[in-house]
Structure formats: structure tokens, C-alpha cells
Design an enzyme around this catalytic site. Structure first.
Site, PDB file in Angstrom:
ATOM      1  N   CYS A  96       3.130  -1.388   8.854  1.00 21.54           N
ATOM      2  CA  CYS A  96       1.711  -1.066   8.619  1.00 21.54           C
ATOM      3  C   CYS A  96       0.864  -2.325   8.435  1.00 21.54           C
ATOM      4  O   CYS A  96      -0.215  -2.434   9.002  1.00 21.54           O
ATOM      5  CB  CYS A  96       1.563  -0.161   7.405  1.00 21.54           C
ATOM      6  SG  CYS A  96       2.444   1.395   7.587  1.00 21.54           S
ATOM      7  N   HIS A  97       1.349  -3.260   7.622  1.00 16.26           N
ATOM      8  CA  HIS A  97       0.560  -4.456   7.350  1.00 16.26           C
ATOM      9  C   HIS A  97       1.357  -5.742   7.458  1.00 16.26           C
ATOM     10  O   HIS A  97       0.875  -6.810   7.111  1.00 16.26           O
ATOM     11  CB  HIS A  97      -0.082  -4.346   5.959  1.00 16.26           C
ATOM     12  CG  HIS A  97      -0.996  -3.172   5.858  1.00 16.26           C
ATOM     13  ND1 HIS A  97      -0.606  -2.000   5.269  1.00 16.26           N
ATOM     14  CD2 HIS A  97      -2.250  -2.978   6.302  1.00 16.26           C
ATOM     15  CE1 HIS A  97      -1.595  -1.126   5.343  1.00 16.26           C
ATOM     16  NE2 HIS A  97      -2.603  -1.687   5.967  1.00 16.26           N
ATOM     17  N   GLY A  98       2.622  -5.645   7.881  1.00 15.46           N
ATOM     18  CA  GLY A  98       3.401  -6.839   8.192  1.00 15.46           C
ATOM     19  C   GLY A  98       4.143  -7.496   7.045  1.00 15.46           C
ATOM     20  O   GLY A  98       4.384  -8.694   7.096  1.00 15.46           O
ATOM     21  N   LEU A 147       0.807  -1.224   0.000  1.00 13.51           N
ATOM     22  CA  LEU A 147       0.000   0.000   0.000  1.00 13.51           C
ATOM     23  C   LEU A 147       0.837   1.271   0.000  1.00 13.51           C
ATOM     24  O   LEU A 147       0.330   2.344   0.291  1.00 13.51           O
ATOM     25  CB  LEU A 147      -0.958   0.013   1.195  1.00 13.51           C
ATOM     26  CG  LEU A 147      -2.099  -0.993   1.130  1.00 13.51           C
ATOM     27  CD1 LEU A 147      -2.935  -0.957   2.404  1.00 13.51           C
ATOM     28  CD2 LEU A 147      -2.987  -0.748  -0.075  1.00 13.51           C
TER      29      LEU A 147
END
Length: 187
Positions: A151-153, A133
Site C-alpha cells: 500500500c505505501h511501501g 496505516l
């Protein structure tokens, strides 16, 4: 044929032609400012390529520079990081392609294909934007010792290849070259 001869051009035809040509020139002159403003400005053109002195980067150190509004990670990898990246089987990678703008699109994501080449395999230059992202990953972090996007791993290894998490592709490598032993040109 002279003007106003029967069956020939008339003064009126001549006036229509001159008026149409004047109109075309007027439309071109009026529209030029709109067309001209679409060109990139000088500051954008200046950022098309940058040169970075990496002489101060000792083995194991990283540098982040800004290029075209995005962070670029430059890392002088240690021999252990290179060996860890080489030891990774290509079948274990989520994205099998190098994503290196300096190579063909179908190049496999080997460690050499992701680095500055065999002669400078310790150097890696990557656009520091997570492919999930668009976050900026943290360096020397994560499960594989490379980069980690909190943020999202997403986890990237020491060659910038995605190994775990939602990121679909490896970190992109921009066009770059070493113009001297200590200066890299990006772009």
C-alpha cells in the site's frame, strides 16, 4: 430516643429514609441492564486466547491465523533468515525497540527479542498489521526477505523489524507461549 419525641426523628424522617432507599434500589435495578451490556460477550471472551498447532509448519513455512479480529503471522524461519536478522546492526533499524508484549518495553530489537526465545529462535509470531496505516503486509517479500506492505511501501526484515518505508514501528508481537513442542498459545 423514640419516634416523635421532641428533638428526635419523626415518622416523616423515617418515610423519607425508606423512600430514598427504595429509590436507590429502583435506580440500580433500572440501570443494571445498561451496565451489563457493556461487558464483552462470550464470543469475544473466547477469542481472548487461541491455541494453534504448528506441527505442520516445516522450516521456511508461514501460517496466518485470526486472533481478536486481526491476522497473526506465525513463521518457522530458516537458518538463513535467522542469520540475516542477526547480521543486521541495531543502528540500521528505524525502530530500536522489540515491541514484544512478552518482554519489557525498553528491550532492544535484537533477533532473539523478536523471536520465541533462544531455544525456539526459529519461531516468530507477530500481529500482521502494518504499523503505518493498518494494511496487511505480504510475507516473504520486500527488500529484506521478510514482509512488504504494498500500500505505501514499508519493508520489514525476517524478524518483522521495519527497515524501509513510512511505517514508524516494528510489527507488534502479542503475548504468546509454547504450551507444548507443537502448540503455541496466543493471548
Amino acid at each position: 430516643m423514640a419516634i416523635d419525641e421532641p428533638g428526635g426523628p419523626t415518622k416523616r424522617d423515617f418515610l423519607y429514609l425508606v423512600t430514598a432507599m427504595a429509590g436507590a434500589v429502583g435506580v440500580g435495578a433500572a440501570s443494571w441492564p445498561f451496565i451489563d451490556q457493556m461487558r464483552p460477550d462470550a464470543s469475544t471472551l473466547a477469542m481472548a486466547s487461541i491455541e494453534v498447532d504448528v506441527s505442520s509448519l516445516a522450516e521456511g513455512m508461514s501460517l496466518t491465523v485470526k486472533w481478536r479480529g486481526r491476522p497473526v503471522f506465525i513463521r518457522n524461519r530458516t537458518q538463513q533468515e535467522i542469520e540475516a536478522a542477526k547480521a543486521t546492526a541495531l543502528d540500521d533499524l528505524k525502530d530500536p525497540f522489540a515491541r514484544n508484549a512478552n518482554l519489557s518495553d525498553d528491550q532492544p530489537a535484537t533477533d532473539v527479542a523478536r523471536s520465541a526465545g533462544e531455544a525456539k529462535e526459529n519461531w516468530i509470531v507477530m500481529i500482521g498489521v502494518c504499523t503505518h496505516l493498518g494494511c496487511v503486509p505480504l510475507g516473504q517479500a520486500g527488500d529484506f526477505g521478510g514482509w512488504f506492505c504494498p500500500c505505501h511501501g514499508s519493508h520489514y526484515d525476517t524478524a518483522g523489524r521495519v527497515r524501509k518505508g513510512p511505517a514508524p514501528e516494528n510489527l507488534a508481537i502479542p503475548r504468546f507461549e509454547f504450551v507444548s513442542e507443537t502448540v503455541v498459545r496466543i493471548g
